[in-house]
Scaffold this motif. Structure first.
Motif, PDB file in Angstrom:
ATOM      1  N   ARG B 179       0.855  -1.195   0.000  1.00 26.22           N
ATOM      2  CA  ARG B 179       0.000   0.000   0.000  1.00 26.22           C
ATOM      3  C   ARG B 179       0.891   1.245   0.000  1.00 26.22           C
ATOM      4  O   ARG B 179       1.908   1.278   0.701  1.00 26.22           O
ATOM      5  N   LEU B 181       0.769   4.210   1.398  1.00 23.36           N
ATOM      6  CA  LEU B 181       1.069   4.817   2.699  1.00 23.36           C
ATOM      7  C   LEU B 181       2.093   3.976   3.459  1.00 23.36           C
ATOM      8  O   LEU B 181       3.072   4.493   4.016  1.00 23.36           O
ATOM      9  N   ALA B 182       1.873   2.670   3.459  1.00 23.38           N
ATOM     10  CA  ALA B 182       2.794   1.767   4.153  1.00 23.38           C
ATOM     11  C   ALA B 182       4.175   1.805   3.504  1.00 23.38           C
ATOM     12  O   ALA B 182       5.204   1.754   4.189  1.00 23.38           O
ATOM     13  N   ILE B 185       6.099   4.822   4.785  1.00 26.91           N
ATOM     14  CA  ILE B 185       6.488   4.641   6.187  1.00 26.91           C
ATOM     15  C   ILE B 185       7.648   3.648   6.292  1.00 26.91           C
ATOM     16  O   ILE B 185       8.661   3.899   6.948  1.00 26.91           O
ATOM     17  N   PRO B 312      -1.588  -5.921   6.937  1.00 28.04           N
ATOM     18  CA  PRO B 312      -2.143  -4.570   6.740  1.00 28.04           C
ATOM     19  C   PRO B 312      -1.361  -3.723   5.743  1.00 28.04           C
ATOM     20  O   PRO B 312      -1.850  -2.683   5.330  1.00 28.04           O
ATOM     21  N   VAL B 313      -0.158  -4.157   5.377  1.00 24.18           N
ATOM     22  CA  VAL B 313       0.622  -3.311   4.463  1.00 24.18           C
ATOM     23  C   VAL B 313       0.447  -3.683   2.992  1.00 24.18           C
ATOM     24  O   VAL B 313       0.893  -2.954   2.114  1.00 24.18           O
ATOM     25  N   ASP B 547      -0.547  11.137   8.190  1.00 22.84           N
ATOM     26  CA  ASP B 547      -0.690   9.700   8.434  1.00 22.84           C
ATOM     27  C   ASP B 547       0.670   9.013   8.517  1.00 22.84           C
ATOM     28  O   ASP B 547       0.851   8.061   9.275  1.00 22.84           O
ATOM     29  N   VAL B 551       3.084   7.349  12.439  1.00 21.99           N
ATOM     30  CA  VAL B 551       3.863   6.136  12.693  1.00 21.99           C
ATOM     31  C   VAL B 551       5.339   6.472  12.884  1.00 21.99           C
ATOM     32  O   VAL B 551       5.970   6.022  13.850  1.00 21.99           O
TER      33      VAL B 551
END
Lengths: 70, 570
Positions: B179, B181-182, B185, B312-313, B547, B551
């Motif tokens: 993803r 966003l992941a 991060i 979740p990633v 977002d 993290v």
């Protein structure tokens, strides 16, 4: 190209146009030139804030993955 | 819209309250642990930190984009500079120009070609064969992610820096199904360990230069820095595993974390006593190459025990398929990776052959800036060649050339459909414009704070407030430096002498404080708005900076706390 993108281009151009005026004004310590430069540069920043605070926001869905990772 | 209205009211209130805060700011300091030319009082300290708090609240709490939050914070910094830090118009003007120059020639110059190379790769449909190729090396998704975000990004940081690892590795992760966003991060956390000794150790050399420490002290400082960086490296690996599959992910990734961190972190610790320049590069290469060997072990020669839909990633398979371009002939892995091979060849070729680098580096663009002084007497030295950009030896040029050559290759092989060039340029410009204004406002903000001495007020304030316990806070000053400047090098230049002085005043060990400074600055790179923006722009989630920070802030500040505790106990 949508309206937001056009406004962002205007904001970027204003900020970039103000920079050489600020440089000349700052280097020569000329208050008038500096003031003009600041006005142009701040207009660029102002456009971005105007878009955020006052422009009608389009219906937007949050990024689908925003919550899952945090 | 309701939230926006509240933010508007709060902003207007703060705007109106600002002059009162400014006049209330006392000018005479009480007992000070460290003397500084600007009185380090509560009023001045709060005035200095206020725009940063505002920026973080807008980004994290209200989820504003970096462009809007940066613009508002810049306005407050400018007002505070004038009313609290007695900044004349001339300093304000020249600092703003410095900010724009740095934004363009330090960061955006990397962002633009990085977006272009991504657009070229995407248009040619090269991410799907690339993903399949990676699966042949290891079918384990967790190791694949570690390979790019930790091994490859750490390796890139070893040779290039300038944000290139984030700009390159984050889109590659998206290409293999992570993803967006992941991906940002994970790469931010995965690459930053190599900030101190990477890019041919420029940050470490800057620390040694400004503190003028001798070889013996440098060796001790390098030893402690190596330990802290190793710790950071382990935390990075474990965080990636945790993000992938929580505790199950950590259990599965543990063997890889131990082996990779032994080579990356342990390598940095050992090599720090031998060679400054090649330390980060060698540790990065070793850490990346071992991933290929790990792919053949019994731990990782099979798919992950965590199904993709439970991680979740990872994107759902259907979303990943959308990114691949169907109806084209199958592209091989090496062809798909060709723009990145070219990038590596150019970077290594020019970066490691010193005579060639010196020859190409003689052409540069820079600006002259006269010295500026604020009303408090805080002076920024005259800069004969500020922000020198060397177009022929800079990573941005290599990125641009790689994108162009990559396009020519893909086009010649028939992987670019008619009208592809137009689509590439359109998608690149569409991502570049919002990033430009965001970066300009954020960098202007940090340069202005630096040039008016308010960053120093923040650091000295922390020193004064904590006294003998300052040792604990020392990595946080490093984090602050990197957050403000987006660079480990700049943070070390800004705060290393301060850390050295603080160590003498509190009777601490300068080596541990300096090590904490540079390790903290490395961690601070994960939350530097410029770096975050680099990632969100290149993967196409501009506006999600808050977002990301939710993290990375936990990791950076948590790590700084652990390092601080270690410094306090040593």
């Amino acid at each position: 190209m949508n309206k937001k993108m056009k406004l962002l281009i205007v904001a970027s151009l204003l900020a970039l146009m103000g920079t050489p005026i600020l440089y000349v004004g700052g280097k020569d310590n000329n208050p008038t030139t500096m003031m003009i430069g600041f006005i142009v540069f701040c207009l660029g920043m102002g456009v971005v804030l105007y878009m955020k605070l006052f422009a009608k926001a389009p219906a937007k869905t949050p990024p689908s993955d925003a919550k899952k990772t945090s | 819209m309701k939230t926006n209205r509240w933010v508007t009211f709060a902003t207007l209130f703060l705007f109106l309250a600002l002059p009162f805060v400014c006049f209330a700011a006392p000018t005479e300091g009480s007992k000070q642990l460290l003397d500084f030319i600007i009185p380090v009082t509560w009023g001045n300290w709060l005035a200095a930190i206020f725009p940063l708090i505002l920026l973080l609240i807008l980004l994290v709490k209200y989820r504003w984009g970096a462009a809007e939050a940066g613009a508002l914070a810049w306005i407050f910094v400018a007002l505070i500079s004038v009313f609290v830090f007695r900044t004349p118009m001339e300093t304000l003007a020249l600092s703003t120009v410095k900010g724009v120059w740095s934004a363009i020639f330090s960061i955006l110059i990397v962002v633009w070609p990085a977006i272009l190379i991504y657009a070229v790769t995407n248009e040619a449909g090269a991410f799907e064969p690339f993903r399949k190729g990676i699966e042949r090396i290891t079918p384990n998704r967790l190791l694949q992610i570690m390979a790019f975000s930790w091994g490859f990004a750490g390796f890139l940081q070893g040779v290039t820096g300038f944000g290139v690892p984030v700009a390159i590795a984050a889109p590659l992760l998206v290409g293999i199904g992570v993803r967006p966003l992941a991906a940002v991060i994970i790469v931010l956390i995965g690459h930053a360990w190599n900030n101190t000794f990477g890019t041919l150790a420029v940050a470490w050399l800057a620390l040694k230069e400004v503190t003028q420490i001798g070889p013996a002290d440098a060796a001790i400082t390098a030893f402690y820095a190596g330990i802290f960086i190793w710790l950071f490296n382990i935390v990075a690996g474990l965080t990636i595993c945790w993000l992938y599959g929580r505790m199950k992910g950590i259990r599965e990734g543990l063997p890889a974390v131990i082996i990779i961190s032994l080579l990356q972190g342990g390598g940095t610790l050992v090599l720090g006593q031998w060679n400054d320049n090649l330390n980060g590069f060698i540790a990065g290469v070793l850490g990346f190459l071992v991933v290929f060997a790990l792919g053949r072990t019994h731990w990782y020669n099979k798919p992950s025990s965590i199904p993709p839909e439970e991680s979740p990633v990872l994107m759902p398979e259907t979303d990943v398929k959308i990114q691949s371009v169907s109806g084209k002939k199958e592209m091989g892995f090496h062809l798909a990776f060709s723009p990145y091979y070219i990038l590596l060849a150019l970077t290594l070729g020019v970066g490691l052959i010193q005579p060639l680098k010196s020859f190409l580096g003689q052409w540069k663009w820079s600006l002259y800036f006269p010295a500026t002084t604020t009303g408090f007497g805080f002076t920024s030295a005259e800069a004969l060649a500020y922000g020198a950009f060397r177009p022929l030896s800079h990573g941005a040029t290599f990125l641009f050339l790689s994108a162009v050559i990559g396009y020519i290759i893909f086009n010649a092989k028939g992987y670019v459909k008619p009208g592809g060039l137009g689509r590439i340029l359109h998608s690149t410009i569409e991502k570049c414009i919002p990033a430009t204004i965001a970066m300009v406002s954020l960098v202007c903000l940090s340069v202005l704070m630096r040039e008016t001495g308010s960053v120093n007020v923040l650091a000295y304030g922390v020193g004064n407030a904590t006294g003998d316990y300052y040792a604990f806070m020392s990595p946080f000053v490093g984090v602050l430096g990197a957050f403000m400047t987006g660079s480990n090098t700049a943070a070390n230049i800004l705060f290393s002498t301060f850390q050295q002085t603080a160590a003498e005043v509190i009777g601490g060990n300068p080596a541990t404080l300096l090590a904490a400074q540079t390790a903290g600055a490395a961690a601070g790179n994960t939350i530097a708005p410029g770096n975050v923006l680099l990632g969100t722009t290149t993967v196409g989630i501009l506006g999600s900076e808050g977002d990301v920070l939710r993290v990375t802030m936990v990791v950076a500040l948590g790590l700084a706390a652990v390092i601080g505790l270690a410094v306090l106990l040593i």
